[in-house]
Design a protein around this motif. Structure first.
Motif, PDB file in Angstrom:
ATOM      1  N   ASN A   7      38.897  49.466  35.088  1.00  0.00           N
ATOM      2  CA  ASN A   7      38.189  48.424  35.889  1.00  0.00           C
ATOM      3  C   ASN A   7      36.936  48.354  35.240  1.00  0.00           C
ATOM      4  O   ASN A   7      36.168  49.364  35.517  1.00  0.00           O
ATOM      5  CB  ASN A   7      38.233  48.541  37.280  1.00  0.00           C
ATOM      6  CG  ASN A   7      37.881  47.440  37.766  1.00  0.00           C
ATOM      7  OD1 ASN A   7      37.498  46.155  37.503  1.00  0.00           O
ATOM      8  ND2 ASN A   7      38.098  47.276  39.322  1.00  0.00           N
ATOM      9  N   GLU A   8      36.496  47.311  34.239  1.00  0.00           N
ATOM     10  CA  GLU A   8      35.383  46.999  33.949  1.00  0.00           C
ATOM     11  C   GLU A   8      34.522  45.896  34.686  1.00  0.00           C
ATOM     12  O   GLU A   8      34.975  44.851  34.990  1.00  0.00           O
ATOM     13  CB  GLU A   8      35.371  46.466  32.393  1.00  0.00           C
ATOM     14  CG  GLU A   8      35.901  47.446  31.534  1.00  0.00           C
ATOM     15  CD  GLU A   8      36.200  47.072  30.058  1.00  0.00           C
ATOM     16  OE1 GLU A   8      35.869  45.786  29.822  1.00  0.00           O
ATOM     17  OE2 GLU A   8      37.001  47.623  29.447  1.00  0.00           O
ATOM     18  N   ILE A   9      33.566  46.409  35.414  1.00  0.00           N
ATOM     19  CA  ILE A   9      33.154  45.402  36.572  1.00  0.00           C
ATOM     20  C   ILE A   9      31.479  44.950  36.321  1.00  0.00           C
ATOM     21  O   ILE A   9      30.625  45.869  35.770  1.00  0.00           O
ATOM     22  CB  ILE A   9      33.229  46.103  37.938  1.00  0.00           C
ATOM     23  CG1 ILE A   9      34.622  46.881  38.162  1.00  0.00           C
ATOM     24  CG2 ILE A   9      32.599  45.365  39.022  1.00  0.00           C
ATOM     25  CD1 ILE A   9      34.546  47.916  39.101  1.00  0.00           C
ATOM     26  N   VAL A  10      31.578  43.591  36.709  1.00  0.00           N
ATOM     27  CA  VAL A  10      29.949  43.506  36.713  1.00  0.00           C
ATOM     28  C   VAL A  10      29.710  42.933  38.307  1.00  0.00           C
ATOM     29  O   VAL A  10      30.355  42.026  38.546  1.00  0.00           O
ATOM     30  CB  VAL A  10      29.799  42.234  35.760  1.00  0.00           C
ATOM     31  CG1 VAL A  10      28.281  41.682  36.233  1.00  0.00           C
ATOM     32  CG2 VAL A  10      30.029  42.374  34.352  1.00  0.00           C
ATOM     33  N   THR A  12      28.055  41.184  41.028  1.00  0.00           N
ATOM     34  CA  THR A  12      27.233  39.960  41.369  1.00  0.00           C
ATOM     35  C   THR A  12      26.683  39.944  42.943  1.00  0.00           C
ATOM     36  O   THR A  12      25.690  39.408  43.001  1.00  0.00           O
ATOM     37  CB  THR A  12      27.864  38.838  41.263  1.00  0.00           C
ATOM     38  OG1 THR A  12      29.207  38.851  42.173  1.00  0.00           O
ATOM     39  CG2 THR A  12      28.502  38.715  39.872  1.00  0.00           C
ATOM     40  N   ARG A  80      36.389  42.578  46.625  1.00  0.00           N
ATOM     41  CA  ARG A  80      36.111  42.588  45.151  1.00  0.00           C
ATOM     42  C   ARG A  80      35.792  41.441  44.427  1.00  0.00           C
ATOM     43  O   ARG A  80      34.792  41.287  43.632  1.00  0.00           O
ATOM     44  CB  ARG A  80      37.024  43.665  44.515  1.00  0.00           C
ATOM     45  CG  ARG A  80      36.470  44.065  43.043  1.00  0.00           C
ATOM     46  CD  ARG A  80      37.529  44.655  42.206  1.00  0.00           C
ATOM     47  NE  ARG A  80      38.075  43.420  41.657  1.00  0.00           N
ATOM     48  CZ  ARG A  80      39.250  43.439  40.896  1.00  0.00           C
ATOM     49  NH1 ARG A  80      39.884  44.494  40.711  1.00  0.00           N
ATOM     50  NH2 ARG A  80      39.768  42.357  40.779  1.00  0.00           N
ATOM     51  N   ASP A  81      36.709  40.630  44.657  1.00  0.00           N
ATOM     52  CA  ASP A  81      36.634  39.164  43.844  1.00  0.00           C
ATOM     53  C   ASP A  81      35.289  38.737  44.102  1.00  0.00           C
ATOM     54  O   ASP A  81      34.844  37.969  43.426  1.00  0.00           O
ATOM     55  CB  ASP A  81      38.047  38.500  43.892  1.00  0.00           C
ATOM     56  CG  ASP A  81      39.168  39.203  43.470  1.00  0.00           C
ATOM     57  OD1 ASP A  81      38.943  39.839  42.516  1.00  0.00           O
ATOM     58  OD2 ASP A  81      40.275  38.951  43.715  1.00  0.00           O
ATOM     59  N   SER A  83      32.580  39.507  44.944  1.00  0.00           N
ATOM     60  CA  SER A  83      31.326  40.263  44.725  1.00  0.00           C
ATOM     61  C   SER A  83      31.086  40.827  43.533  1.00  0.00           C
ATOM     62  O   SER A  83      30.096  41.338  43.037  1.00  0.00           O
ATOM     63  CB  SER A  83      31.143  41.364  45.876  1.00  0.00           C
ATOM     64  OG  SER A  83      32.277  42.338  45.660  1.00  0.00           O
ATOM     65  N   SER A  84      32.130  40.364  42.484  1.00  0.00           N
ATOM     66  CA  SER A  84      32.040  41.116  41.304  1.00  0.00           C
ATOM     67  C   SER A  84      32.976  40.001  40.428  1.00  0.00           C
ATOM     68  O   SER A  84      33.789  39.438  40.865  1.00  0.00           O
ATOM     69  CB  SER A  84      32.320  42.289  41.205  1.00  0.00           C
ATOM     70  OG  SER A  84      33.854  42.463  41.482  1.00  0.00           O
ATOM     71  N   THR A  85      32.798  40.477  39.025  1.00  0.00           N
ATOM     72  CA  THR A  85      33.682  39.935  37.921  1.00  0.00           C
ATOM     73  C   THR A  85      34.422  41.138  37.255  1.00  0.00           C
ATOM     74  O   THR A  85      33.695  42.137  37.255  1.00  0.00           O
ATOM     75  CB  THR A  85      33.378  39.004  36.979  1.00  0.00           C
ATOM     76  OG1 THR A  85      32.220  39.601  36.262  1.00  0.00           O
ATOM     77  CG2 THR A  85      32.628  37.733  37.786  1.00  0.00           C
ATOM     78  N   SER A  86      35.719  41.149  37.087  1.00  0.00           N
ATOM     79  CA  SER A  86      36.447  42.337  36.567  1.00  0.00           C
ATOM     80  C   SER A  86      37.259  41.975  35.291  1.00  0.00           C
ATOM     81  O   SER A  86      37.723  41.057  35.385  1.00  0.00           O
ATOM     82  CB  SER A  86      37.102  43.158  37.770  1.00  0.00           C
ATOM     83  OG  SER A  86      36.211  43.490  38.510  1.00  0.00           O
ATOM     84  N   ARG A  87      37.451  43.055  34.482  1.00  0.00           N
ATOM     85  CA  ARG A  87      38.678  42.870  33.482  1.00  0.00           C
ATOM     86  C   ARG A  87      39.241  44.252  33.887  1.00  0.00           C
ATOM     87  O   ARG A  87      38.626  45.574  34.108  1.00  0.00           O
ATOM     88  CB  ARG A  87      38.014  43.251  32.398  1.00  0.00           C
ATOM     89  CG  ARG A  87      39.087  42.523  31.123  1.00  0.00           C
ATOM     90  CD  ARG A  87      38.191  42.410  29.888  1.00  0.00           C
ATOM     91  NE  ARG A  87      37.926  43.774  29.320  1.00  0.00           N
ATOM     92  CZ  ARG A  87      37.879  43.864  27.952  1.00  0.00           C
ATOM     93  NH1 ARG A  87      37.981  42.873  26.987  1.00  0.00           N
ATOM     94  NH2 ARG A  87      37.870  44.946  27.541  1.00  0.00           N
TER      95      ARG A  87
END
Length: 97
Positions: A7-10, A12, A80-81, A83-87
């Motif tokens: 999980n690569e997370i940014v 927000t 999660r969705d 509070s962040s963006t993910s791959r």
């Protein structure tokens, strides 16, 4: 063969993300999942690293996918969705021939 959820997370919204983050560990045990990497210090060798990196290990791909679609994890996924963006992807481990 072991499988890994990457999980690569940014992040927000750090405060909201924290409410998600503390709820994930209890969802892993029933599927044999465990953290290998949970956003430790990183250093770029090539390219840009994600803001946060999480790698989970499961006994196999079926367990990883079962965890991802479980009611316990599905209940916290909207946090999660929001509070962040993910791959996010699952990858099989290496098995020598």
């Amino acid at each position: 063969m072991a499988a890994y959820v990457v999980n690569e997370i940014v992040v927000t919204d750090p405060d909201l993300f924290q409410t998600y983050s503390v709820q994930v560990p209890p969802t892993l045990a029933a599927f044999g999942g465990r953290y290998l990497v949970r956003s430790g210090a990183s250093q770029a060798i090539e390219g840009e690293p994600p803001g946060r990196l999480v790698i989970l290990e499961f006994p196999d791909r079926a367990a990883a996918l079962a965890w991802r679609s479980s009611p316990a994890y599905s209940a916290i996924l909207p946090i999660r969705d929001a509070s962040s963006t993910s791959r996010v992807y699952v990858v099989d481990g290496y098995q020598p021939q």
